[in-house]
Write an enzyme that holds these catalytic residues in place. Structure first.
Site, PDB file in Angstrom:
ATOM      1  N   LEU A 183      21.510  36.119   9.992  1.00 42.80           N
ATOM      2  CA  LEU A 183      22.333  35.381  10.960  1.00 42.80           C
ATOM      3  C   LEU A 183      23.001  34.158  10.344  1.00 42.80           C
ATOM      4  O   LEU A 183      23.947  33.610  10.916  1.00 42.80           O
ATOM      5  CB  LEU A 183      21.490  34.979  12.176  1.00 42.80           C
ATOM      6  CG  LEU A 183      21.040  36.157  13.049  1.00 42.80           C
ATOM      7  CD1 LEU A 183      20.098  35.699  14.146  1.00 42.80           C
ATOM      8  CD2 LEU A 183      22.245  36.868  13.673  1.00 42.80           C
ATOM      9  N   SER A 184      22.529  33.706   9.189  1.00 47.67           N
ATOM     10  CA  SER A 184      23.146  32.553   8.510  1.00 47.67           C
ATOM     11  C   SER A 184      23.393  31.367   9.459  1.00 47.67           C
ATOM     12  O   SER A 184      24.503  30.840   9.535  1.00 47.67           O
ATOM     13  CB  SER A 184      24.457  32.978   7.826  1.00 47.67           C
ATOM     14  OG  SER A 184      24.217  33.987   6.872  1.00 47.67           O
ATOM     15  N   ASN A 219      29.075  26.131   4.632  1.00 47.24           N
ATOM     16  CA  ASN A 219      30.242  26.525   3.829  1.00 47.24           C
ATOM     17  C   ASN A 219      30.886  25.340   3.079  1.00 47.24           C
ATOM     18  O   ASN A 219      31.715  25.544   2.184  1.00 47.24           O
ATOM     19  CB  ASN A 219      31.302  27.236   4.681  1.00 47.24           C
ATOM     20  CG  ASN A 219      30.921  28.654   5.085  1.00 47.24           C
ATOM     21  OD1 ASN A 219      31.251  29.114   6.185  1.00 47.24           O
ATOM     22  ND2 ASN A 219      30.232  29.384   4.215  1.00 47.24           N
ATOM     23  N   ARG A 247      27.799  41.682  12.625  1.00 45.59           N
ATOM     24  CA  ARG A 247      28.087  41.090  11.321  1.00 45.59           C
ATOM     25  C   ARG A 247      28.674  42.153  10.399  1.00 45.59           C
ATOM     26  O   ARG A 247      28.152  43.264  10.303  1.00 45.59           O
ATOM     27  CB  ARG A 247      26.828  40.496  10.677  1.00 45.59           C
ATOM     28  CG  ARG A 247      27.164  39.798   9.344  1.00 45.59           C
ATOM     29  CD  ARG A 247      26.045  38.958   8.790  1.00 45.59           C
ATOM     30  NE  ARG A 247      26.504  38.204   7.622  1.00 45.59           N
ATOM     31  CZ  ARG A 247      26.044  37.032   7.229  1.00 45.59           C
ATOM     32  NH1 ARG A 247      25.082  36.444   7.919  1.00 45.59           N
ATOM     33  NH2 ARG A 247      26.533  36.433   6.165  1.00 45.59           N
ATOM     34  N   TRP A 294      36.027  41.785  -0.285  1.00 47.96           N
ATOM     35  CA  TRP A 294      37.186  42.667   0.012  1.00 47.96           C
ATOM     36  C   TRP A 294      38.294  42.398  -0.997  1.00 47.96           C
ATOM     37  O   TRP A 294      38.902  43.333  -1.528  1.00 47.96           O
ATOM     38  CB  TRP A 294      37.676  42.382   1.438  1.00 47.96           C
ATOM     39  CG  TRP A 294      38.846  43.202   1.884  1.00 47.96           C
ATOM     40  CD1 TRP A 294      38.806  44.404   2.542  1.00 47.96           C
ATOM     41  CD2 TRP A 294      40.240  42.890   1.716  1.00 47.96           C
ATOM     42  NE1 TRP A 294      40.088  44.858   2.795  1.00 47.96           N
ATOM     43  CE2 TRP A 294      40.983  43.942   2.293  1.00 47.96           C
ATOM     44  CE3 TRP A 294      40.932  41.829   1.133  1.00 47.96           C
ATOM     45  CZ2 TRP A 294      42.374  43.964   2.309  1.00 47.96           C
ATOM     46  CZ3 TRP A 294      42.323  41.841   1.142  1.00 47.96           C
ATOM     47  CH2 TRP A 294      43.033  42.906   1.732  1.00 47.96           C
ATOM     48  N   ASP A 344      32.277  38.319   7.858  1.00 46.11           N
ATOM     49  CA  ASP A 344      31.835  38.139   6.473  1.00 46.11           C
ATOM     50  C   ASP A 344      32.438  39.218   5.567  1.00 46.11           C
ATOM     51  O   ASP A 344      32.708  40.335   6.007  1.00 46.11           O
ATOM     52  CB  ASP A 344      30.300  38.213   6.432  1.00 46.11           C
ATOM     53  CG  ASP A 344      29.740  37.621   5.150  1.00 46.11           C
ATOM     54  OD1 ASP A 344      30.487  36.959   4.410  1.00 46.11           O
ATOM     55  OD2 ASP A 344      28.537  37.833   4.889  1.00 46.11           O
ATOM     56  N   GLY A 345      32.629  38.864   4.312  1.00 43.84           N
ATOM     57  CA  GLY A 345      33.059  39.843   3.316  1.00 43.84           C
ATOM     58  C   GLY A 345      34.511  39.714   2.870  1.00 43.84           C
ATOM     59  O   GLY A 345      35.014  40.578   2.137  1.00 43.84           O
TER      60      GLY A 345
HETATM   61  C1  IPE Z   1      28.480  33.190   7.297  1.00 40.54           C
HETATM   62  O1  IPE Z   1      28.965  33.772   6.147  1.00 40.54           O
HETATM   63  C2  IPE Z   1      29.436  32.151   7.782  1.00 40.54           C
HETATM   64  C3  IPE Z   1      30.705  32.648   8.295  1.00 40.54           C
HETATM   65  C4  IPE Z   1      31.025  33.894   8.459  1.00 40.54           C
HETATM   66  C5  IPE Z   1      31.663  31.637   8.641  1.00 40.54           C
HETATM   67  P1  IPE Z   1      28.499  33.262   4.691  1.00 40.54           P
HETATM   68  O2  IPE Z   1      29.173  34.143   3.724  1.00 40.54           O
HETATM   69  O3  IPE Z   1      28.751  31.809   4.586  1.00 40.54           O
HETATM   70  O4  IPE Z   1      26.938  33.505   4.769  1.00 40.54           O
HETATM   71  P2  IPE Z   1      25.853  33.677   3.616  1.00 40.54           P
HETATM   72  O5  IPE Z   1      26.088  32.568   2.638  1.00 40.54           O
HETATM   73  O6  IPE Z   1      26.077  35.016   2.994  1.00 40.54           O
HETATM   74  O7  IPE Z   1      24.550  33.597   4.323  1.00 40.54           O
HETATM   75  C1  IPE Z   2      33.732  35.184   5.261  1.00 37.23           C
HETATM   76  O1  IPE Z   2      33.947  35.779   4.033  1.00 37.23           O
HETATM   77  C2  IPE Z   2      34.573  33.961   5.495  1.00 37.23           C
HETATM   78  C3  IPE Z   2      33.816  32.696   5.483  1.00 37.23           C
HETATM   79  C4  IPE Z   2      32.539  32.563   5.344  1.00 37.23           C
HETATM   80  C5  IPE Z   2      34.594  31.491   5.650  1.00 37.23           C
HETATM   81  P1  IPE Z   2      33.269  35.239   2.707  1.00 37.23           P
HETATM   82  O2  IPE Z   2      34.174  34.218   2.123  1.00 37.23           O
HETATM   83  O3  IPE Z   2      31.886  34.787   2.957  1.00 37.23           O
HETATM   84  O4  IPE Z   2      33.293  36.541   1.816  1.00 37.23           O
HETATM   85  P2  IPE Z   2      32.151  37.045   0.821  1.00 37.23           P
HETATM   86  O5  IPE Z   2      30.870  37.044   1.590  1.00 37.23           O
HETATM   87  O6  IPE Z   2      32.138  36.081  -0.312  1.00 37.23           O
HETATM   88  O7  IPE Z   2      32.581  38.410   0.423  1.00 37.23           O
HETATM   89 MG    MG Z   3      30.064  35.659   2.861  1.00 35.78          MG
END
Ligand code: IPE
Ligand code: IPE
Ligand code: MG
Length: 231
Positions: free
Chosen positions: A185-186, A64, A178, A21, A16-17
């Protein structure tokens, strides 16, 4: 030796992130995802060096799909490219590549790319790379229940239930990590996490590297896993 690292058999990363980033650097979210794919390569190499047997990574959740179409499209084209090049490369090196999730709903080109590397590597005995793609734990559990109902069995035990999950046959999930500071845990591996250790790091996924894995393994090694027992 007191400072010897304990190595989990099965580690999972909630990657995540990527978006934050990129934003921090004035870049596009897509640049963040590209950097995230680079980080994944480094982490898989690092995990293999440490002798970890299974690495599960959360790449795309069922939730997603609520992102903008353009981002979804970019993510699947990135995943297809990653499968054709990087995962194929890992498969050539003896890794087994597998997927957890509902693959039927993916774009055809992504389906083709992942099926190819999955079939190609299915008898490999090296590290298992398990990619959670269009994955949701509640969906996985309901799917398992439906599989059981359709088989006509009226009484099950834990093992039979586990055999209906995407992770059937894999070692227990020892550790979930995470990135990005979110402490949830999403909808990830809700059955499998029953006795997983949880580590939440503030750094964004694209900043994960080999040293981060060492940090993680040190923390994991310091945990006392009692499984309900006493010392
Ligand atoms: C969790 O990240 C799903 C993946 C890393 C693929 P999200 O960015 O989708 O989760 P939330 O929305 O912050 O819970
Ligand atoms: C994780 O990064 C990748 C996926 C969930 C596909 P994010 O796209 O969720 O990045 P943030 O949480 O918006 O920073
Ligand atoms: Mg995210």
């Amino acid at each position: 030796m007191a400072n010897e690292l304990k190595i989990p058999r099965h580690i999972a990363f909630i990657m995540d992130g990527n978006g934050r980033w990129a934003a921090q650097r004035g870049l596009q979210r897509s640049d963040g995802h590209r950097a995230g794919a680079e980080a994944l390569k480094n982490m898989l190499d690092a995990c293999s060096e440490q002798g970890i047997e299974v690495v599960t990574v959360y790449a795309f959740s069922c939730e997603n799909w609520s992102r903008p179409q353009s981002e979804i499209k970019f993510l699947f084209s990135l995943i297809s490219k990653f499968a054709k090049k990087e995962l194929q490369n890992y498969a050539d090196r003896g890794y087994r590549v597998m997927f957890s999730g509902d693959l039927t709903q993916l774009p055809q080109s992504t389906k083709n790319a992942i099926k190819k590397v999955m079939d190609y590597s299915k008898n490999n005995t090296g590290m298992i790379v398990n990619i959670a793609l269009n994955y949701g734990a509640r969906q996985e559990i309901v799917r398992a229940v439906n599989m059981i109902l359709q088989s006509g069995i009226r009484n099950i035990d834990e093992q039979m239930f586990e055999d209906c999950l995407y992770t059937a046959g894999l070692p227990q999930l020892d550790l979930i990590v995470r990135s990005s500071g979110e402490k949830r845990l999403s909808n990830f591996m809700l059955w499998q996490c029953a006795y997983s250790e949880l580590i939440f790091l503030d750094k964004y996924w694209p900043d994960f590297d080999k040293d981060t894995l060492i940090e993680i393994l040190k923390e994991y090694s310091s945990r006392d896993r009692r499984f309900g027992g006493i010392k």
